[in-house]
Design a protein around this motif. Structure first.
Motif, PDB file in Angstrom:
ATOM      1  N   MET A   1     125.333 114.075  36.848  1.00 32.53           N
ATOM      2  CA  MET A   1     124.580 113.197  37.246  1.00 32.53           C
ATOM      3  C   MET A   1     123.296 112.535  36.390  1.00 32.53           C
ATOM      4  O   MET A   1     122.687 111.940  36.455  1.00 32.53           O
ATOM      5  CB  MET A   1     124.199 113.265  38.786  1.00 32.53           C
TER       6      MET A   1
ATOM      7  N   SER B   1     121.043 112.838  44.731  1.00 36.19           N
ATOM      8  CA  SER B   1     120.530 111.526  44.172  1.00 36.19           C
ATOM      9  C   SER B   1     119.282 111.195  45.106  1.00 36.19           C
ATOM     10  O   SER B   1     118.140 110.658  44.733  1.00 36.19           O
ATOM     11  CB  SER B   1     121.266 110.318  44.309  1.00 36.19           C
TER      12      SER B   1
ATOM     13  N   THR C   1     128.854 114.532  50.096  1.00 36.30           N
ATOM     14  CA  THR C   1     129.740 113.303  50.398  1.00 36.30           C
ATOM     15  C   THR C   1     128.494 112.003  50.312  1.00 36.30           C
ATOM     16  O   THR C   1     128.988 110.844  49.932  1.00 36.30           O
ATOM     17  CB  THR C   1     130.503 113.453  51.724  1.00 36.30           C
ATOM     18  N   HIS C   2     127.427 112.113  50.904  1.00 41.22           N
ATOM     19  CA  HIS C   2     126.470 111.138  50.934  1.00 41.22           C
ATOM     20  C   HIS C   2     125.564 111.110  50.060  1.00 41.22           C
ATOM     21  O   HIS C   2     124.294 110.571  50.100  1.00 41.22           O
ATOM     22  CB  HIS C   2     125.842 111.240  52.453  1.00 41.22           C
ATOM     23  N   ASP C   3     125.836 111.537  48.794  1.00 35.37           N
ATOM     24  CA  ASP C   3     124.903 111.627  47.563  1.00 35.37           C
ATOM     25  C   ASP C   3     123.720 112.269  47.724  1.00 35.37           C
ATOM     26  O   ASP C   3     122.630 111.718  47.264  1.00 35.37           O
ATOM     27  CB  ASP C   3     124.940 110.059  46.891  1.00 35.37           C
TER      28      ASP C   3
ATOM     29  N   THR D   1     128.199 119.558  39.084  1.00 40.07           N
ATOM     30  CA  THR D   1     128.002 118.419  39.825  1.00 40.07           C
ATOM     31  C   THR D   1     126.633 117.625  39.604  1.00 40.07           C
ATOM     32  O   THR D   1     126.562 116.548  39.119  1.00 40.07           O
ATOM     33  CB  THR D   1     128.322 118.535  41.366  1.00 40.07           C
TER      34      THR D   1
END
Length: 343
Positions: free
Chosen positions: A253, A215, A210-212, A249
Motif C-alpha cells: 500500500m 488505510s 475487507t474495509h481497508d 499487504t
C-alpha cells in the motif's frame, strides 16, 4: 428522575458487602481458603456454613438482577422517541434535558458493562443494535461518542459480544466514524471500539482488511488530532506485531513511504509507535527493507539526526531504541554490501 434513581442505585451498589457477580463469590471463597491455617477440614460442611453460602449466592443473584434492571431503565431512556423539529421550537431547555438524560444513560451503561456478565446481558437486551441503528449516526456528537464508547466497553475481552457486533455490521460504521466524523472525540472513541473488535479476533481482522482498515489508520496518523494519531499508530504497531503475515499487504500500500513522511512532521511522542511499525516492516520482509533503503526517502540520515536529538532523554529511550534498531536493520548490512561491491 432517572438521574436521581440511578445515583441511589449506584450508591446502594457501593454499600453492598457481598460480591457483585459469580467471579466475586469465587474470589471470596479463594480468599477465605488462603487465609485458613493448616489443612482443610475433612468434616462435612456445617449447617451454619451452608446457610451462609446460600445467602451469599442469593445476594449475588439479587445484585445481578438489580444491575439488569438498571440496564433496562437506561435502555428505556435511550429508546424514547425524540422531539420532532417542530416540537423543538421554543423548547431548547427541554431538548437539553433530554440529551443530558440520554448521555447519563450511556455513562451508566458503560460503567455497568465493565462487568462481562452485564456486557453479555446488554447484548441480549438489544442494546448494541440500538447503539448501531440509532446513536452512532445521531446528530449530537456527545451521543455518538458515548455509543462508540459503550460498544468498546462491551466488546473488550468478550469474544461472544465481538462476534455479535461483527455480525450486525458494526465495524464498517466505526471505521467510517474514525475516518471522517467532524468531532475529534467521536473519531477517537470509534477507533477505540475498532481496536476492541480486531485485536486478538481473527474474524474482526478479516473484516478490517475487507474495509481497508489499514488505510484508515494511515489517515488517522496524518490527522491533526493528537489522540487519534497516537491510537492509530499504536493499533498499527499492535496488528503488525500480532499478525506478521499482513506485512506484505501493508507494504504494498506504500505504507513505508507514508510512515517516513509522518516521521518528518514536527516531533511527537507517537513517533515512537511509527518507528516501531517501520521496524516490523523491515524484519523478514524484503520489500519493506528495500523501500526503507530507497535513497529518495533519506531515511538513514534522518535516523542519525533523530538519534542525536533523543540522546540523554530518559522519556524517549524506547523511541531511541527503535531508531537504532531500524538504522541497523536497514543500513548496517547495506554498508557491508556496498564495501564488498567496491572491492
Amino acid at each position: 428522575m432517572f438521574l436521581f434513581s440511578f445515583h441511589i442505585m449506584a450508591e446502594n451498589n457501593q454499600n453492598r458487602r457481598y460480591p457483585q457477580n459469580l467471579q466475586g463469590v469465587l474470589q471470596l471463597a479463594m480468599d477465605a481458603g488462603s487465609a485458613a491455617e493448616g489443612p482443610a477440614p475433612v468434616e462435612p460442611m456445617s449447617e451454619e456454613r451452608k446457610t451462609w453460602l446460600r445467602e451469599a449466592l442469593a445476594e449475588v443473584a439479587k445484585g445481578q438482577m438489580d444491575e439488569v434492571e438498571q440496564m433496562k431503565q437506561c435502555l428505556a431512556v435511550l429508546r424514547k422517541e425524540e422531539m420532532s423539529e417542530r416540537d423543538r421550537e421554543g423548547e431548547e431547555e427541554m431538548d437539553e434535558e433530554d440529551e443530558d438524560e440520554r448521555e447519563s444513560a450511556f455513562e451508566a451503561l458503560s460503567e455497568l458493562c465493565e462487568n462481562l456478565d452485564n456486557a453479555r446481558d446488554l447484548m441480549i437486551l438489544g442494546g448494541l443494535e440500538l447503539c448501531l441503528s440509532k446513536y452512532l449516526c445521531h446528530g449530537q456528537s456527545g451521543l455518538r461518542w458515548r455509543a462508540a464508547e459503550l460498544i468498546a466497553s462491551c466488546a473488550q475481552n468478550m469474544p461472544q459480544v465481538q462476534v455479535h457486533l461483527l455480525s450486525i455490521g458494526a465495524l464498517p460504521k466505526l471505521l467510517q466514524l474514525t475516518d471522517s466524523d467532524p468531532h475529534p472525540t467521536v473519531r477517537v472513541k470509534a477507533l477505540y471500539a475498532v481496536s476492541c473488535l480486531v485485536r486478538e479476533q481473527e474474524a474482526g481482522l478479516q473484516a478490517f482488511l475487507t474495509h481497508d482498515g489499514f488505510s484508515v489508520l494511515m489517515r488517522g496518523m496524518q490527522s491533526e488530532n493528537e489522540k487519534l494519531r497516537t491510537k492509530s499508530a499504536f493499533l498499527l504497531l499492535n496488528l503488525l506485531t500480532s499478525h506478521p503475515e499482513q506485512k506484505g499487504t501493508v507494504v504494498s500500500m506504500g505504507m513505508v513511504q507514508q510512515l517516513v513522511s509522518v516521521l518528518r512532521t514536527p516531533h511527537s511522542p507517537f513517533h515512537e509507535h511509527v518507528l516501531g511499525a517501520l521496524c516490523c516492516l523491515v524484519e523478514d520482509c524484503p520489500q519493506g527493507l528495500k523501500d526503507c533503503r530507497n535513497p529518495t526517502l533519506g531515511l538513514e540520515e534522518f535516523l542519525r539526526q533523530r538519534s542525536r536529538e533523543l540522546q540523554g532523554k530518559e522519556e524517549s529511550q524506547e523511541e531511541l531504541d527503535f531508531c537504532e534498531r531500524l538504522r541497523v536493520a536497514c543500513f548496517r548490512g547495506q554498508q557491508s554490501e556496498d564495501n564488498g561491491m567496491d572491492r
